[in-house]
Design an enzyme around this catalytic site. Structure first.
Site, PDB file in Angstrom:
ATOM      1  N   GLU A   1      77.971  21.549  62.357  1.00  0.00           N
ATOM      2  CA  GLU A   1      76.884  20.115  62.104  1.00  0.00           C
ATOM      3  C   GLU A   1      76.087  20.229  60.634  1.00  0.00           C
ATOM      4  OE1 GLU A   1      75.782  17.998  65.103  1.00  0.00           O
ATOM      5  OE2 GLU A   1      77.051  19.418  66.600  1.00  0.00           O
TER       6      GLU A   1
ATOM      7  N   CYS B   1      68.670  17.275  58.210  1.00  0.00           N
ATOM      8  CA  CYS B   1      69.871  16.746  58.345  1.00  0.00           C
ATOM      9  C   CYS B   1      70.189  15.364  58.348  1.00  0.00           C
ATOM     10  CB  CYS B   1      71.057  17.518  59.014  1.00  0.00           C
ATOM     11  SG  CYS B   1      70.425  17.628  61.687  1.00  0.00           S
TER      12      CYS B   1
HETATM   13  P1  NAD Z   1      73.474  27.188  54.574  1.00  0.00           P
HETATM   14  O1  NAD Z   1      74.623  26.476  55.253  1.00  0.00           O
HETATM   15  O2  NAD Z   1      73.033  27.116  53.478  1.00  0.00           O
HETATM   16  O3  NAD Z   1      73.484  28.065  55.932  1.00  0.00           O
HETATM   17  C1  NAD Z   1      73.257  28.206  57.644  1.00  0.00           C
HETATM   18  C2  NAD Z   1      73.313  30.056  57.695  1.00  0.00           C
HETATM   19  O4  NAD Z   1      74.668  30.085  57.060  1.00  0.00           O
HETATM   20  C3  NAD Z   1      72.426  30.424  57.583  1.00  0.00           C
HETATM   21  O5  NAD Z   1      72.619  30.967  58.699  1.00  0.00           O
HETATM   22  C4  NAD Z   1      73.175  31.437  56.314  1.00  0.00           C
HETATM   23  O6  NAD Z   1      72.627  32.792  56.286  1.00  0.00           O
HETATM   24  C5  NAD Z   1      74.579  31.271  56.694  1.00  0.00           C
HETATM   25  N1  NAD Z   1      75.773  31.454  55.780  1.00  0.00           N
HETATM   26  C6  NAD Z   1      75.572  31.272  54.539  1.00  0.00           C
HETATM   27  N2  NAD Z   1      76.593  31.998  54.204  1.00  0.00           N
HETATM   28  C7  NAD Z   1      76.843  32.030  54.967  1.00  0.00           C
HETATM   29  C8  NAD Z   1      78.927  32.534  54.933  1.00  0.00           C
HETATM   30  N3  NAD Z   1      79.289  33.068  53.808  1.00  0.00           N
HETATM   31  N4  NAD Z   1      79.703  33.177  56.161  1.00  0.00           N
HETATM   32  C9  NAD Z   1      78.868  31.822  57.400  1.00  0.00           C
HETATM   33  N5  NAD Z   1      77.437  31.491  57.294  1.00  0.00           N
HETATM   34  C10 NAD Z   1      77.253  31.721  56.533  1.00  0.00           C
HETATM   35  O7  NAD Z   1      72.313  25.762  55.533  1.00  0.00           O
HETATM   36  P2  NAD Z   1      70.677  26.034  55.351  1.00  0.00           P
HETATM   37  O8  NAD Z   1      70.415  25.758  53.474  1.00  0.00           O
HETATM   38  O9  NAD Z   1      70.182  26.913  56.108  1.00  0.00           O
HETATM   39  O10 NAD Z   1      70.446  24.052  56.298  1.00  0.00           O
HETATM   40  C11 NAD Z   1      70.890  23.570  55.174  1.00  0.00           C
HETATM   41  C12 NAD Z   1      71.587  22.431  55.456  1.00  0.00           C
HETATM   42  O11 NAD Z   1      71.978  21.844  56.792  1.00  0.00           O
HETATM   43  C13 NAD Z   1      71.311  21.537  55.337  1.00  0.00           C
HETATM   44  O12 NAD Z   1      73.028  20.949  54.756  1.00  0.00           O
HETATM   45  C14 NAD Z   1      71.712  19.934  56.075  1.00  0.00           C
HETATM   46  O13 NAD Z   1      71.725  19.394  56.285  1.00  0.00           O
HETATM   47  C15 NAD Z   1      72.009  21.206  57.235  1.00  0.00           C
HETATM   48  N6  NAD Z   1      71.960  20.951  58.799  1.00  0.00           N
HETATM   49  C16 NAD Z   1      72.615  20.668  59.710  1.00  0.00           C
HETATM   50  C17 NAD Z   1      72.514  19.802  60.785  1.00  0.00           C
HETATM   51  C18 NAD Z   1      72.427  19.753  61.220  1.00  0.00           C
HETATM   52  O14 NAD Z   1      72.775  19.163  63.330  1.00  0.00           O
HETATM   53  N7  NAD Z   1      74.035  18.526  62.136  1.00  0.00           N
HETATM   54  C19 NAD Z   1      70.847  20.243  61.116  1.00  0.00           C
HETATM   55  C20 NAD Z   1      70.366  20.963  60.255  1.00  0.00           C
HETATM   56  C21 NAD Z   1      71.066  21.242  58.795  1.00  0.00           C
END
Ligand code: NAD
Length: 475
Positions: free
Chosen positions: A223, A257
């Site tokens: 997502e 998002c």
């Molecule tokens: P992010 O990708 O930086 O982090 C998301 C999660 O991934 C966190 O829990 C983080 O700790 C973890 N993470 C970090 N490095 C990782 C790795 N190497 N392997 C596995 N997991 C890892 O995203 P964010 O800054 O927390 O959120 C913002 C982003 O999320 C935006 O791009 C937004 O559009 C998207 N988003 C999508 C939805 C949806 O439902 N489609 C909803 C909310 C946010």
């Protein structure tokens, strides 16, 4: 303990709980309806009982995020989703009858699909709706009979801590547990041999998750985010569209998002739209700088990034129009429009994830369709207007996770609609029945007729049988 030792300890703990969940799943691979409902009930009760702590934690994470916003965007949608699963689960768990090929059905063969649990689901969640995006999918994960290991974001640490505490008090580790930690631990988390990983976050981190999951061929639901286009038609009510857009860019500080990113608008409507956006901000937040309903950026680093994107556009010649006479400070970023930025601008290339709205004028809808199709596929596409031909064109000639006419985000609140992206905005979908199916394995189940209808297909083959197959090779 230094940070290496902490990560080592967290990693050991993560492996320990993962093994407990796997063993528990093997011992009870098909939890009863009653047990699944009990888990959902406990989740609902846990959220209701801890409402005040959740609100305080989210407030601490965002510096400023009102109790209303947290109820409206995190708590109530999560409760709604959990209750929807609870209400419909009995129906969803029923086997799905399917047709058997003629004439096998007539002589007693039976076909059906059994939705069975997939096992242990890893759930990696982001910070922007720290409660809803972590807990809401667990309704469908539990509904489908699975166990879940949740890895919430380290950027919303207070919310993550509250979830760890309340989940620890309401669930056995073998059912649901929270793993706390930063990117290093998250990377280890996505290497675990889960039966499925749900990842909600950025497209760049999703690529790392997919790489980590690949050796074990772990199925993924991704997502993700992206740049969501809005098409304003000549037939639109400009004032109403502007009000909905400004609301959507200011709720949660535009950190959504599904947030609209680029508004395509007929050339002649641009100036009217700018005025309507300014009026809308005044109406929604008359005193925006002091307004406690206005959410801050999650960190100073995130606030700086949004300001830098606006400065970059200005320096490269785009018209940046602040919608308020007041000036934001610290983590409070006030909304601005950015008119016709060039392709070299960061705002054209990056997901904004803040209260900046790009406005691009158009004369032909076909050019807008072409531009959308040249870019990564968005999570949401929005249209304001009432021209059915335009709606059809956008529906069938562009690709996006979801599409909404005359509103924003609204599809994500419909529990009976799948929620998910396509291409760069994600894969797989959840919510409601689609979520139940997404976190289940659809087992094909066939019972052969007692008449042994395929006896003649076992060797030695008769000439009659061989001829019959020859004859079947036709159009
Ligand atoms: P992010 O990708 O930086 O982090 C998301 C999660 O991934 C966190 O829990 C983080 O700790 C973890 N993470 C970090 N490095 C990782 C790795 N190497 N392997 C596995 N997991 C890892 O995203 P964010 O800054 O927390 O959120 C913002 C982003 O999320 C935006 O791009 C937004 O559009 C998207 N988003 C999508 C939805 C949806 O439902 N489609 C909803 C909310 C946010």
């Amino acid at each position: 303990m230094n940070s290496n030792e902490t990560t080592l300890k967290q990693t050991e703990n993560m492996h320990r709980i993962f093994n407990i969940q796997r063993e528990a799943q093997i011992k009870d691979p098909y939890p009863s309806l009653a047990l699944r409902i009990d888990r959902i009930d406990r989740m609902i009760d846990m959220i209701v009982r801890n409402e005040a702590s959740i609100i305080d934690a989210v407030m601490a994470d965002f510096e400023s995020r009102s109790p209303f916003t947290t109820r409206f965007t995190d708590i109530v949608p999560t409760l709604d989703n959990l209750k929807y699963v609870r209400k419909n689960l009995k129906k969803w768990m029923k086997p799905e009858k399917r047709n058997s090929k003629f004439p096998l059905g007539l002589i007693g063969a039976k076909s059906k699909v059994e939705h069975v649990p997939i096992g242990v689901v890893g759930n990696i969640s982001p910070w922007n709706f720290p409660i809803a995006l972590a807990l809401s999918p667990i309704g469908e994960i539990f509904g489908a009979g699975n166990r879940c290991l949740l890895k919430p974001s380290e950027l919303s640490q207070h919310s993550s801590d509250v979830m760890a505490e309340m989940i620890g008090a309401s669930f056995d580790e073998s059912e649901l547990a929270v793993i706390l930690g930063g990117p290093e631990l998250s990377a280890e988390f996505s290497k675990l041999k889960f039966n499925h990983i749900l990842f909600t976050g950025s497209t760049s981190v999703a690529r790392l998750v997919a790489q980590a999951a690949a050796p074990n061929l772990i199925p993924l639901t991704l997502e993700l985010g992206g740049k969501n286009p809005v098409i304003i038609s000549e037939t639109a009510d400009l004032k109403l569209a502007a009000e909905k857009l400004i609301w959507s860019k200011t709720v949660n500080g535009g950190q959504i998002c599904l947030s609209p990113d680029t508004v395509y608008i007929p050339e002649k409507s641009v100036e009217g739209f700018v005025t309507a956006c300014k009026d809308s901000l005044k109406k929604l937040h008359p005193n925006v700088k002091q307004d406690p309903e206005y959410t801050h950026a999650i960190s100073q680093r995130h606030a700086d990034r949004i300001n830098d994107i606006a400065t970059d556009a200005k320096e490269k010649g785009a018209r940046v129009i602040p919608l308020s006479d007041e000036v934001g400070e610290g983590r409070k970023i006030l909304p601005s429009l950015i008119l016709n930025p060039g392709p070299e601008c960061r705002v054209t290339q990056e997901e904004t994830f803040g209260p900046l709205l790009t406005v691009v004028s158009y004369s032909q809808l076909q050019n807008v369709v072409n531009e959308i199709n040249e870019k990564p596929k968005p999570l949401g596409l929005y249209y304001f207007g009432k021209n059915q031909e335009e709606i059809d064109k956008l529906t069938y000639e562009t690709s996006s996770g979801g599409m909404v006419v005359n509103d924003l985000f609204a599809h994500s609140n419909q529990e009976d609609l799948p929620f998910g992206g396509v291409g760069d905005s994600g894969m797989g979908s959840y919510h409601g029945y689609d979520g139940f199916k997404n976190f289940s394995h659809a087992k094909a189940f066939y019972t052969q007729s007692n008449l042994d209808p395929f006896k003649m297909l076992r060797p030695p083959y008769s000439i009659k049988v061989m001829d019959s197959f020859k004859k079947q090779v036709k159009r």
